[in-house]
Design a protein around this motif. Structure first.
Motif, PDB file in Angstrom:
ATOM      1  N   MET A  73       0.835  -1.188   0.000  1.00  0.00           N
ATOM      2  CA  MET A  73       0.000   0.000   0.000  1.00  0.00           C
ATOM      3  C   MET A  73       0.881   1.252   0.000  1.00  0.00           C
ATOM      4  N   LYS A  74       0.597   2.151  -0.908  1.00  0.00           N
ATOM      5  CA  LYS A  74       1.353   3.403  -0.988  1.00  0.00           C
ATOM      6  C   LYS A  74       0.868   4.378   0.066  1.00  0.00           C
ATOM      7  N   SER A  75       1.786   5.218   0.522  1.00  0.00           N
ATOM      8  CA  SER A  75       1.412   6.273   1.463  1.00  0.00           C
ATOM      9  C   SER A  75       0.663   7.371   0.725  1.00  0.00           C
ATOM     10  N   LYS A  76      -0.288   7.959   1.447  1.00  0.00           N
ATOM     11  CA  LYS A  76      -1.054   9.069   0.871  1.00  0.00           C
ATOM     12  C   LYS A  76      -0.555  10.388   1.429  1.00  0.00           C
ATOM     13  N   CYS A  77      -0.578  11.401   0.594  1.00  0.00           N
ATOM     14  CA  CYS A  77      -0.222  12.752   1.020  1.00  0.00           C
ATOM     15  C   CYS A  77      -1.213  13.202   2.090  1.00  0.00           C
ATOM     16  N   GLU A  78      -0.697  13.749   3.172  1.00  0.00           N
ATOM     17  CA  GLU A  78      -1.559  14.226   4.249  1.00  0.00           C
ATOM     18  C   GLU A  78      -2.332  15.486   3.861  1.00  0.00           C
ATOM     19  N   TRP A  79      -1.944  16.128   2.752  1.00  0.00           N
ATOM     20  CA  TRP A  79      -2.581  17.372   2.334  1.00  0.00           C
ATOM     21  C   TRP A  79      -3.604  17.150   1.223  1.00  0.00           C
ATOM     22  N   CYS A  80      -3.231  16.384   0.196  1.00  0.00           N
ATOM     23  CA  CYS A  80      -4.147  16.235  -0.942  1.00  0.00           C
ATOM     24  C   CYS A  80      -4.642  14.794  -1.136  1.00  0.00           C
ATOM     25  N   SER A  81      -4.139  13.862  -0.337  1.00  0.00           N
ATOM     26  CA  SER A  81      -4.543  12.448  -0.341  1.00  0.00           C
ATOM     27  C   SER A  81      -4.129  11.669  -1.587  1.00  0.00           C
ATOM     28  N   ARG A  82      -3.311  12.238  -2.427  1.00  0.00           N
ATOM     29  CA  ARG A  82      -2.816  11.489  -3.587  1.00  0.00           C
ATOM     30  C   ARG A  82      -1.686  10.564  -3.157  1.00  0.00           C
ATOM     31  N   THR A  83      -1.412   9.566  -3.961  1.00  0.00           N
ATOM     32  CA  THR A  83      -0.414   8.557  -3.594  1.00  0.00           C
ATOM     33  C   THR A  83       0.899   8.710  -4.351  1.00  0.00           C
ATOM     34  N   ASN A  84       1.212   9.895  -4.726  1.00  0.00           N
ATOM     35  CA  ASN A  84       2.395  10.173  -5.534  1.00  0.00           C
ATOM     36  C   ASN A  84       3.550  10.722  -4.680  1.00  0.00           C
ATOM     37  N   LEU A  85       3.666  10.293  -3.436  1.00  0.00           N
ATOM     38  CA  LEU A  85       4.671  10.843  -2.529  1.00  0.00           C
ATOM     39  C   LEU A  85       6.094  10.422  -2.887  1.00  0.00           C
ATOM     40  N   GLU A  86       7.017  11.329  -2.665  1.00  0.00           N
ATOM     41  CA  GLU A  86       8.439  11.051  -2.824  1.00  0.00           C
ATOM     42  C   GLU A  86       9.092  11.158  -1.451  1.00  0.00           C
ATOM     43  N   GLN A  87       9.981  10.241  -1.145  1.00  0.00           N
ATOM     44  CA  GLN A  87      10.758  10.356   0.081  1.00  0.00           C
ATOM     45  C   GLN A  87      12.050  11.071  -0.257  1.00  0.00           C
ATOM     46  N   THR A  88      12.354  12.089   0.523  1.00  0.00           N
ATOM     47  CA  THR A  88      13.522  12.915   0.281  1.00  0.00           C
ATOM     48  C   THR A  88      14.104  13.342   1.620  1.00  0.00           C
ATOM     49  N   ALA A  89      15.036  14.257   1.600  1.00  0.00           N
ATOM     50  CA  ALA A  89      15.595  14.838   2.818  1.00  0.00           C
ATOM     51  C   ALA A  89      15.605  16.347   2.635  1.00  0.00           C
ATOM     52  N   ASP A  90      15.292  17.051   3.713  1.00  0.00           N
ATOM     53  CA  ASP A  90      15.207  18.505   3.629  1.00  0.00           C
ATOM     54  C   ASP A  90      15.562  19.106   4.979  1.00  0.00           C
ATOM     55  N   ARG A  93       7.594  14.525   0.152  1.00  0.00           N
ATOM     56  CA  ARG A  93       7.270  15.620  -0.761  1.00  0.00           C
ATOM     57  C   ARG A  93       6.232  15.122  -1.742  1.00  0.00           C
ATOM     58  N   CYS A  94       5.186  15.902  -1.908  1.00  0.00           N
ATOM     59  CA  CYS A  94       4.124  15.561  -2.847  1.00  0.00           C
ATOM     60  C   CYS A  94       4.253  16.462  -4.072  1.00  0.00           C
ATOM     61  N   PRO A  95       4.571  15.901  -5.238  1.00  0.00           N
ATOM     62  CA  PRO A  95       4.686  16.728  -6.434  1.00  0.00           C
ATOM     63  C   PRO A  95       3.335  17.242  -6.945  1.00  0.00           C
ATOM     64  N   ASP A  96       2.248  16.628  -6.497  1.00  0.00           N
ATOM     65  CA  ASP A  96       0.921  17.055  -6.943  1.00  0.00           C
ATOM     66  C   ASP A  96       0.477  18.365  -6.283  1.00  0.00           C
ATOM     67  N   CYS A  97       0.687  18.475  -4.971  1.00  0.00           N
ATOM     68  CA  CYS A  97       0.269  19.710  -4.284  1.00  0.00           C
ATOM     69  C   CYS A  97       1.459  20.544  -3.811  1.00  0.00           C
ATOM     70  N   ASP A  98       2.692  20.054  -4.061  1.00  0.00           N
ATOM     71  CA  ASP A  98       3.938  20.747  -3.742  1.00  0.00           C
ATOM     72  C   ASP A  98       4.157  20.957  -2.241  1.00  0.00           C
ATOM     73  N   MET A  99       3.590  20.078  -1.411  1.00  0.00           N
ATOM     74  CA  MET A  99       3.811  20.158   0.033  1.00  0.00           C
ATOM     75  C   MET A  99       4.976  19.260   0.419  1.00  0.00           C
TER      76      MET A  99
END
Length: 94
Positions: free
Chosen positions: A1-18, A40-46
């Motif tokens: 199961m893919k993780s969902k973005c906490e902001w837009c609920s899409r499953t296109n999350l990237e794991q990164t470091a910031d 990081r969610c490329p769909d909503c840029d959060m």
């Protein structure tokens, strides 16, 4: 199961470091924690940290001598600082 973005609920999350900026528990100053595990969610840029990472940072900052931390520290360097106590006795959530 893919993780969902906490902001837009899409499953296109990237794991990164910031970088994140954190106030020390005593309120004396804020520090930059570089290379912190981040989603990081490329769909909503959060970009945000998981609740697990946030809790890990909070607990660790309570358990170490924060005077030895400079203005900037990496996440891994922070987590390697030896704890003064075994656990956070002020955390009643678990």
């Amino acid at each position: 199961m893919k993780s969902k973005c906490e902001w837009c609920s899409r499953t296109n999350l990237e794991q990164t470091a910031d970088s994140v900026f954190w106030e020390l528990p005593d309120g004396s100053r804020a520090i930059e924690i570089a290379a912190t595990p981040t989603y990081r969610c490329p769909d909503c840029d959060m970009s945000y940290q998981s609740e697990v990472v946030v809790k890990e940072i909070e607990n660790h900052l309570y358990l170490i001598d924060c005077k030895q931390i400079g203005k900037v520290i990496t996440f891994d360097e922070l987590m390697e600082i030896p704890r003064l106590l075994k656990k956070n006795y002020f955390d009643f959530s678990s």
